[in-house]
Design an enzyme around this catalytic site. Structure first.
Site, short mmCIF file in Angstrom:
data_model
loop_
_atom_site.label_atom_id
_atom_site.label_comp_id
_atom_site.label_asym_id
_atom_site.label_seq_id
_atom_site.Cartn_x
_atom_site.Cartn_y
_atom_site.Cartn_z
N ARG A 1 3.53 26.14 80.99
CA ARG A 1 3.94 26.48 79.61
C ARG A 1 5.34 26.00 79.25
O ARG A 1 5.98 26.54 78.36
CB ARG A 1 3.85 27.99 79.38
CG ARG A 1 2.43 28.51 79.51
CD ARG A 1 2.28 29.89 78.94
NE ARG A 1 0.90 30.34 79.10
CZ ARG A 1 0.41 30.85 80.24
NH1 ARG A 1 1.18 31.01 81.29
NH2 ARG A 1 -0.85 31.21 80.30
N LYS B 1 9.54 14.86 69.76
CA LYS B 1 8.09 14.66 69.68
C LYS B 1 7.60 14.13 71.02
O LYS B 1 8.14 13.16 71.54
CB LYS B 1 7.76 13.64 68.60
CG LYS B 1 7.79 14.15 67.19
CD LYS B 1 7.09 13.10 66.34
CE LYS B 1 7.38 13.20 64.89
NZ LYS B 1 6.74 12.09 64.16
N GLU C 1 14.38 -0.93 64.73
CA GLU C 1 14.60 0.48 64.36
C GLU C 1 16.07 0.71 63.98
O GLU C 1 16.37 1.54 63.13
CB GLU C 1 14.17 1.42 65.49
CG GLU C 1 12.69 1.32 65.90
CD GLU C 1 11.69 1.90 64.89
OE1 GLU C 1 12.12 2.46 63.85
OE2 GLU C 1 10.48 1.77 65.13
N LYS D 1 19.28 9.11 63.41
CA LYS D 1 17.96 9.73 63.60
C LYS D 1 18.10 11.24 63.83
O LYS D 1 17.36 12.04 63.27
CB LYS D 1 17.17 9.09 64.75
CG LYS D 1 15.83 9.84 64.88
CD LYS D 1 14.70 9.15 65.58
CE LYS D 1 13.44 10.05 65.46
NZ LYS D 1 12.39 9.70 66.40
N GLU E 1 9.03 17.97 59.86
CA GLU E 1 8.46 16.92 59.02
C GLU E 1 7.90 17.40 57.70
O GLU E 1 6.79 17.06 57.33
CB GLU E 1 7.35 16.18 59.76
CG GLU E 1 7.86 15.41 60.92
CD GLU E 1 6.88 14.30 61.31
OE1 GLU E 1 5.84 14.63 61.87
OE2 GLU E 1 7.17 13.16 61.03
N ARG F 1 12.40 13.90 56.71
CA ARG F 1 12.07 13.09 57.88
C ARG F 1 11.16 11.91 57.50
O ARG F 1 11.07 10.91 58.22
CB ARG F 1 11.40 13.98 58.95
CG ARG F 1 11.30 13.33 60.33
CD ARG F 1 11.02 14.38 61.40
NE ARG F 1 10.76 13.76 62.70
CZ ARG F 1 10.78 14.42 63.87
NH1 ARG F 1 11.04 15.71 63.89
NH2 ARG F 1 10.53 13.81 65.00
N ASN G 1 9.87 6.76 57.94
CA ASN G 1 8.66 5.93 57.84
C ASN G 1 8.89 4.62 57.10
O ASN G 1 7.97 3.82 56.92
CB ASN G 1 7.54 6.70 57.12
CG ASN G 1 6.94 7.77 57.99
OD1 ASN G 1 6.91 7.63 59.21
ND2 ASN G 1 6.49 8.85 57.38
N HIS H 1 7.06 1.40 57.83
CA HIS H 1 6.00 1.75 58.77
C HIS H 1 4.61 1.83 58.16
O HIS H 1 3.62 1.74 58.88
CB HIS H 1 6.33 3.07 59.48
CG HIS H 1 7.34 2.92 60.58
ND1 HIS H 1 8.61 2.42 60.36
CD2 HIS H 1 7.27 3.17 61.92
CE1 HIS H 1 9.26 2.40 61.51
NE2 HIS H 1 8.47 2.84 62.47
N HIS I 1 2.59 -0.42 60.32
CA HIS I 1 1.46 0.00 61.15
C HIS I 1 0.21 -0.82 60.84
O HIS I 1 -0.56 -1.17 61.75
CB HIS I 1 1.15 1.49 60.93
CG HIS I 1 2.08 2.40 61.65
ND1 HIS I 1 2.46 3.63 61.16
CD2 HIS I 1 2.73 2.26 62.84
CE1 HIS I 1 3.30 4.20 62.02
NE2 HIS I 1 3.48 3.39 63.04
N HIS J 1 5.59 -3.34 67.96
CA HIS J 1 5.87 -2.38 66.90
C HIS J 1 7.08 -2.81 66.04
O HIS J 1 7.00 -2.85 64.81
CB HIS J 1 6.11 -1.00 67.52
CG HIS J 1 6.50 0.04 66.52
ND1 HIS J 1 5.60 0.60 65.65
CD2 HIS J 1 7.70 0.60 66.23
CE1 HIS J 1 6.23 1.47 64.88
NE2 HIS J 1 7.50 1.49 65.21
#
Ligand SMILES: NC(=O)c1ccc[n+]([C@@H]2O[C@H](COP(=O)([O-])OP(=O)(O)OC[C@H]3O[C@@H](n4cnc5c(N)ncnc54)[C@H](O)[C@@H]3O)[C@@H](O)[C@H]2O)c1
Ligand SMILES: [Zn+2]
Length: 367
Positions: A118, A140, A182, A227, A237, A241, A245, A248, A252, A264
């Site tokens: 946990r 994340k 980035e 960031k 989010e 945030r 993107n 992106h 993507h 990427h």
């Protein structure tokens, strides 16, 4: 440089050439009570940096868990194999997880740490520029499934992020430029002056002889700060945030349409240029914004041109399958100018009709 920025969700940040040597002290300071560690890494990073990481951890008993390099390892199956190994090793709550590698390892090992017993303390040790300025920041973690990337995961903030720019000395230059995309994004969304520093430093940054020079430290520190600040303002989010993107939505689509021939960062470099074009066409961005983005992308050694073999209709269809589609319109994070994003009044996302995107793609194919 050791600090605990208010914006890093309580994580300590260590950023210096040679920082791997600080790992033991970091664990003592930030994972008090850990009496053993597991270093999770991949088979490309292990022969280069695992020994230094182990040495840095000092007398802490450590098991090294290695997975094959690449996105294909970011799965529930690898997660199961790693947690099974830890159970077999008898790892308990007194274990600290040390993730040494690129974003794949950071996400995977972070998810192991989030779930094992946990939740175990995790130290992120990013070794690609992309992981240093992006993946290791924000908490994340997760894995891919056959249905899509990052579909199973958790927020699990590391107790520390230890960035040793010396590790970039073994990183292929293509991977370095991948991370610079980035950094350009961070400048465009939040700080024109930072973008100018990235552009000015670009020739030095690409020099393999000085992977950990002052310019590289400055670029990493600036990107981490941007960031971390954006994430801190919007940890779950809900709004701001979304500006991360930028580039992106189309990026993507380009990544997928190219069957991942484009890395990427290479895809979002083109995506940023196209989306800045889109912002100008919609009257959202001041004229000249797209040119500034294009110049920055070129300056860091990335190609801003839309690959000819990618079908605009396929790209459009791919933007619609993105989770950002709403009511037939796809939401974009668009700049108002370099350093400032549009949409502060509409949740930082601008709904765009397909027609406008079609025009931008058609114009890009003409160039
Ligand atoms: N959690 C987040 O917020 C977040 C943000 C952005 C990206 N990501 C994830 O990050 C992943 C991409 O990260 P990445 O670009 O670092 O990919 P990666 O982890 O696959 O690393 C790229 C390649 O570089 C190698 N490598 C790593 N460090 C090296 C070094 N110092 N020297 C030589 N080779 C080295 C790796 O073995 C790999 O082959 C994706 O899975 C993406 O989803 C996560
Ligand atoms: Zn990205």
């Amino acid at each position: 440089v050791v600090s605990v920025p208010a914006t890093l969700h309580g994580a300590a940040l260590v950023l210096r050439a040679g920082a791997l040597a600080d790992l033991g002290a970091v664990v003592t300071a930030r994972a008090d009570g850990a009496s053993r560690g597991v270093v999770i890494t991949d088979d490309v990073v292990a022969p280069r940096w695992a020994a230094a990481a182990r040495a840095g951890l000092g007398p802490l008993p450590v098991d090294l868990l290695e997975v094959p390099a690449g996105e294909a390892s970011k799965t529930r199956e690898t997660w199961a194999a790693l947690t099974d190994r830890m159970i077999a090793l008898g790892c308990g709550r007194d274990t600290v997880v040390v993730a040494v590698g690129g974003g794949v390892i950071g996400d995977l090992a972070g998810f192991v740490a989030a779930t094992y017993h946990r939740g175990l303390p995790c130290v992120q040790v990013p070794t690609t520029l992309l992981a240093m300025v992006d993946a290791a920041i924000g908490g994340k973690t997760g894995v891919d499934t056959p249905a899509g990337k990052n579909l199973v995961g958790a927020f699990h903030h590391p107790v520390a992020v230890v960035i040793d720019p010396a590790t970039l000395g073994t990183l292929p230059r293509r991977q370095l430029r991948n991370g610079l995309a980035e950094c350009v994004k961070h400048g465009v969304i939040a700080d024109a002056e930072y973008l100018a520093r990235v552009v000015a430093a670009a020739p030095t940054l690409a020099d393999p002889a000085q992977p950990a020079g002052a310019a590289m430290l400055d670029v990493i520190a600036g990107s981490v700060a941007i960031k971390a600040a954006v994430v801190a303002a919007d940890a779950r989010e809900a709004g701001r945030r979304k500006i991360l993107n930028f580039g992106h939505t189309l990026g993507h689509a380009l990544e997928t349409a190219s069957a991942f021939r484009l890395l990427h960062g290479e895809a979002i470099a083109v995506g940023m240029v196209l989306e800045a074009d889109l912002a100008e066409r919609l009257g959202v961005a001041t004229p000249g914004t797209a040119d500034a983005v294009r110049r920055a992308v070129r300056a860091v050694g990335l190609d801003p041109t839309l690959p000819r073999d990618l079908d605009p209709e396929v790209l459009l269809a791919l933007t619609r399958t993105d989770k950002k589609a709403r009511g037939g319109r796809v939401e974009y994070a668009l700049p108002a100018q370099v350093g400032t994003m549009a949409g502060s009044d509409t949740g930082w996302a601008v709904p765009v009709a397909d027609g406008a995107v079609r025009s931008v793609l058609a114009a890009a194919r003409e160039r």
